[in-house]
Design an enzyme around this catalytic site. Structure first.
Site, PDB file in Angstrom:
ATOM      1  N   SER A 125       0.755  -1.146   0.071  1.00 14.03           N
ATOM      2  CA  SER A 125      -0.003   0.095   0.065  1.00 14.03           C
ATOM      3  C   SER A 125       1.017   1.182   0.107  1.00 14.03           C
ATOM      4  O   SER A 125       0.526   2.517  -0.316  1.00 14.03           O
ATOM      5  CB  SER A 125      -0.772  -0.048   1.190  1.00 14.03           C
ATOM      6  OG  SER A 125      -1.660  -0.942   1.310  1.00 14.03           O
ATOM      7  N   HIS A 146      -0.460  -2.477  -7.473  1.00 15.93           N
ATOM      8  CA  HIS A 146      -1.343  -2.117  -6.294  1.00 15.93           C
ATOM      9  C   HIS A 146      -2.907  -2.458  -6.822  1.00 15.93           C
ATOM     10  O   HIS A 146      -3.422  -1.517  -7.451  1.00 15.93           O
ATOM     11  CB  HIS A 146      -0.853  -0.627  -5.834  1.00 15.93           C
ATOM     12  CG  HIS A 146      -1.719  -0.435  -4.613  1.00 15.93           C
ATOM     13  ND1 HIS A 146      -2.055   0.879  -4.420  1.00 15.93           N
ATOM     14  CD2 HIS A 146      -2.291  -0.879  -3.601  1.00 15.93           C
ATOM     15  CE1 HIS A 146      -2.681   1.073  -3.147  1.00 15.93           C
ATOM     16  NE2 HIS A 146      -3.092  -0.174  -2.683  1.00 15.93           N
ATOM     17  N   GLU A 158      -3.011   0.283  -9.523  1.00  9.89           N
ATOM     18  CA  GLU A 158      -1.856   1.446  -9.788  1.00  9.89           C
ATOM     19  C   GLU A 158      -0.599   0.629  -9.787  1.00  9.89           C
ATOM     20  O   GLU A 158      -0.102  -0.138  -8.896  1.00  9.89           O
ATOM     21  CB  GLU A 158      -1.852   2.126  -8.284  1.00  9.89           C
ATOM     22  CG  GLU A 158      -1.195   3.244  -8.119  1.00  9.89           C
ATOM     23  CD  GLU A 158      -1.360   3.737  -6.700  1.00  9.89           C
ATOM     24  OE1 GLU A 158      -1.710   3.182  -5.851  1.00  9.89           O
ATOM     25  OE2 GLU A 158      -1.411   4.964  -6.486  1.00  9.89           O
ATOM     26  N   ASN A 196      -2.948   6.061  -1.877  1.00  3.95           N
ATOM     27  CA  ASN A 196      -2.825   6.146  -0.405  1.00  3.95           C
ATOM     28  C   ASN A 196      -2.179   7.454   0.137  1.00  3.95           C
ATOM     29  O   ASN A 196      -2.557   7.509   1.490  1.00  3.95           O
ATOM     30  CB  ASN A 196      -2.253   4.760   0.187  1.00  3.95           C
ATOM     31  CG  ASN A 196      -3.051   3.505  -0.033  1.00  3.95           C
ATOM     32  OD1 ASN A 196      -4.405   3.758   0.082  1.00  3.95           O
ATOM     33  ND2 ASN A 196      -2.679   2.391  -0.045  1.00  3.95           N
TER      34      ASN A 196
HETATM   35  N1  LIG Z   1      -6.575  -4.424   2.544  1.00  5.43           N
HETATM   36  C1  LIG Z   1      -6.782  -3.610   1.560  1.00  5.43           C
HETATM   37  O1  LIG Z   1      -7.426  -3.005   1.477  1.00  5.43           O
HETATM   38  C2  LIG Z   1      -5.343  -3.457   0.799  1.00  5.43           C
HETATM   39  C3  LIG Z   1      -5.432  -2.777  -0.388  1.00  5.43           C
HETATM   40  C4  LIG Z   1      -4.397  -2.867  -1.212  1.00  5.43           C
HETATM   41  C5  LIG Z   1      -3.204  -3.231  -0.808  1.00  5.43           C
HETATM   42  N2  LIG Z   1      -3.230  -3.870   0.346  1.00  5.43           N
HETATM   43  C6  LIG Z   1      -1.818  -4.593   0.753  1.00  5.43           C
HETATM   44  O2  LIG Z   1      -1.796  -5.887   0.439  1.00  5.43           O
HETATM   45  C7  LIG Z   1      -1.082  -6.540   1.565  1.00  5.43           C
HETATM   46  C8  LIG Z   1      -1.776  -7.588   2.013  1.00  5.43           C
HETATM   47  O3  LIG Z   1      -3.040  -6.956   2.865  1.00  5.43           O
HETATM   48  P1  LIG Z   1      -4.283  -7.815   3.184  1.00  5.43           P
HETATM   49  O4  LIG Z   1      -5.258  -6.709   3.478  1.00  5.43           O
HETATM   50  O5  LIG Z   1      -4.703  -8.970   2.201  1.00  5.43           O
HETATM   51  O6  LIG Z   1      -3.802  -8.421   4.471  1.00  5.43           O
HETATM   52  P2  LIG Z   1      -4.176  -9.391   5.444  1.00  5.43           P
HETATM   53  O7  LIG Z   1      -3.856  -9.363   6.785  1.00  5.43           O
HETATM   54  O8  LIG Z   1      -5.688 -10.021   4.923  1.00  5.43           O
HETATM   55  O9  LIG Z   1      -3.439 -11.079   4.837  1.00  5.43           O
HETATM   56  C9  LIG Z   1      -1.908 -11.074   4.864  1.00  5.43           C
HETATM   57  C10 LIG Z   1      -1.522 -12.578   4.826  1.00  5.43           C
HETATM   58  O10 LIG Z   1       0.022 -12.595   4.578  1.00  5.43           O
HETATM   59  C11 LIG Z   1       0.263 -13.796   5.329  1.00  5.43           C
HETATM   60  N3  LIG Z   1       1.829 -13.628   5.502  1.00  5.43           N
HETATM   61  C12 LIG Z   1       2.344 -12.928   6.224  1.00  5.43           C
HETATM   62  N4  LIG Z   1       3.610 -13.099   6.259  1.00  5.43           N
HETATM   63  C13 LIG Z   1       3.784 -13.901   5.277  1.00  5.43           C
HETATM   64  C14 LIG Z   1       5.094 -14.347   4.512  1.00  5.43           C
HETATM   65  N5  LIG Z   1       6.202 -14.142   4.976  1.00  5.43           N
HETATM   66  N6  LIG Z   1       4.814 -15.309   3.784  1.00  5.43           N
HETATM   67  C15 LIG Z   1       3.815 -15.694   3.478  1.00  5.43           C
HETATM   68  N7  LIG Z   1       2.401 -15.104   3.885  1.00  5.43           N
HETATM   69  C16 LIG Z   1       2.667 -14.205   4.745  1.00  5.43           C
HETATM   70  C17 LIG Z   1      -0.719 -13.769   6.447  1.00  5.43           C
HETATM   71  O11 LIG Z   1      -0.871 -15.367   6.881  1.00  5.43           O
HETATM   72  C18 LIG Z   1      -1.915 -13.505   5.820  1.00  5.43           C
HETATM   73  O12 LIG Z   1      -2.628 -14.518   5.447  1.00  5.43           O
HETATM   74  C19 LIG Z   1      -0.420  -5.521   2.404  1.00  5.43           C
HETATM   75  O13 LIG Z   1       0.832  -5.151   1.788  1.00  5.43           O
HETATM   76  C20 LIG Z   1      -1.321  -4.394   2.055  1.00  5.43           C
HETATM   77  O14 LIG Z   1      -0.798  -2.897   2.424  1.00  5.43           O
HETATM   78  C21 LIG Z   1      -4.206  -4.149   1.205  1.00  5.43           C
END
Ligand SMILES: NC(=O)c1ccc[n+]([C@@H]2O[C@H](COP(=O)([O-])OP(=O)(O)OC[C@H]3O[C@@H](n4cnc5c(N)ncnc54)[C@H](O)[C@@H]3O)[C@@H](O)[C@H]2O)c1
Length: 299
Positions: A125, A146, A158, A196
């Protein structure tokens, strides 16, 4: 040329089977690409399998993909705990926790495991793509991709070019996102990129409005929803994104850009400390008492 390169992408690896990774894996499978979805948590992989299956069936029931596409897409998905299984990937899209340390370590490992031609993309993000690229011997093949939440629905990707990202890699990833049916915007590699950089301070300001007692959470959300014609208010949106993600993004903005205006609101910090991470944990600014999307009016 770029379209041809994207068409040659046959295997995508997605790392992190949370809300974003599972949605990205679904997009790739529906687009006809073989997918490895990796997570370190078996329960997350199980949840992702169920969520993707439900979502694909819903799309088919709405006529957005043919009925025959259900099993075709599901058969293209493989779930694994082993990072090594991603060695056949043409493109890897990382979607693990929003922690720079965790992502840097992962990019260093990926550089050793994946084939030399593989493109390494991050769904971060806010974290610097250039710094993630510096963990690898292939900085020209590292890029930000992104997706918005939920990836299957939202129309935007993005794309963030790191300092050394090559034109060819940018063109391939742009064409891949278009193959997923997305519109593209391109950002330079500065904290928060475009979306963001603007969205997170707005969410943080909504927390300050709540923290300083300007209004109730419902009035803050209703004010912004109806007053600025957004589909939901900023506090509800924060719950959907995940308060941990919002806090990490604000810390990145604050660390990278400086200035009090990016300082994370103490109330946001307190909620994350309490484990109130938003809808995914059943509790954030609002309480989520069932699987429905609506915040409960109860605290
Ligand atoms: N939530 C949103 O709205 C959103 C939008 C755009 C981008 N993002 C980005 O996407 C990424 C994930 O966000 P999310 O909301 O899906 O998070 P989430 O918490 O739902 O999921 C993260 C997952 O990563 C796994 N994980 C953690 N460390 C790991 C590793 N070393 N190897 C393998 N798996 C691992 C966890 O077990 C978990 O299942 C982040 O970088 C976030 O900033 C999130």
């Amino acid at each position: 040329m770029a379209g041809e390169a994207a068409a040659k992408v046959q295997v995508v690896g997605v790392i992190g089977a949370g809300q974003m990774g599972s949605g990205i894996a679904q997009l790739a499978a529906v687009a006809g690409i073989d997918v490895w979805l990796q997570d370190t948590d078996r329960a997350a992989l199980d949840r992702a399998g169920d969520a993707i299956s439900d979502s694909i069936r819903r799309l088919a029931s709405k006529g957005q993909i043919p009925q025959s596409g259900i099993s075709e897409a599901l058969n293209r998905l493989r779930f694994t705990l082993e990072l090594n299984d991603l060695r056949s990937a043409d493109v890897v899209i990382e979607a693990i926790v929003e922690s720079e340390d965790a992502k840097r370590k992962l990019f260093s490992e990926l550089d050793k495991i994946t084939k030399a031609s593989c493109i390494l993309a991050s769904n971060t993000s806010s974290i610097s793509i250039t710094r993630l690229a510096s963990q690898t011997q292939r900085p020209s093949q590292v890029i930000g991709m992104h997706f918005m939440n939920p990836p299957a629905i939202m129309k935007l990707v993005e794309i963030i070019r790191g300092t050394q990202t090559s034109d060819e890699v940018f063109a391939t990833v742009k064409a891949l996102a278009e193959r997923f049916g997305k519109n593209i915007v391109c950002s330079r590699d500065f904290p928060g990129f475009i979306v963001n950089r603007i969205l997170m301070p707005m969410i943080n300001e909504a927390f300050y409005a709540l923290y300083t007692g300007i209004a109730t959470r419902e009035d803050i959300d209703m004010g912004m929803k109806l007053g600025t014609n957004q589909p939901m208010g900023p506090l509800q949106l924060a719950d959907f994104i995940g308060l941990d993600i919002c806090l990490s993004a604000m810390k990145t903005l604050h660390g990278g850009l400086g200035g009090d205006r990016y300082s994370p609101c103490p109330l946001l910090i307190q909620y994350v400390d309490a484990g109130w991470l938003g809808k995914k944990r059943g509790r954030g600014v609002y309480s989520y008492t069932d699987q429905g999307n609506k915040p409960s009016p109860r605290m």
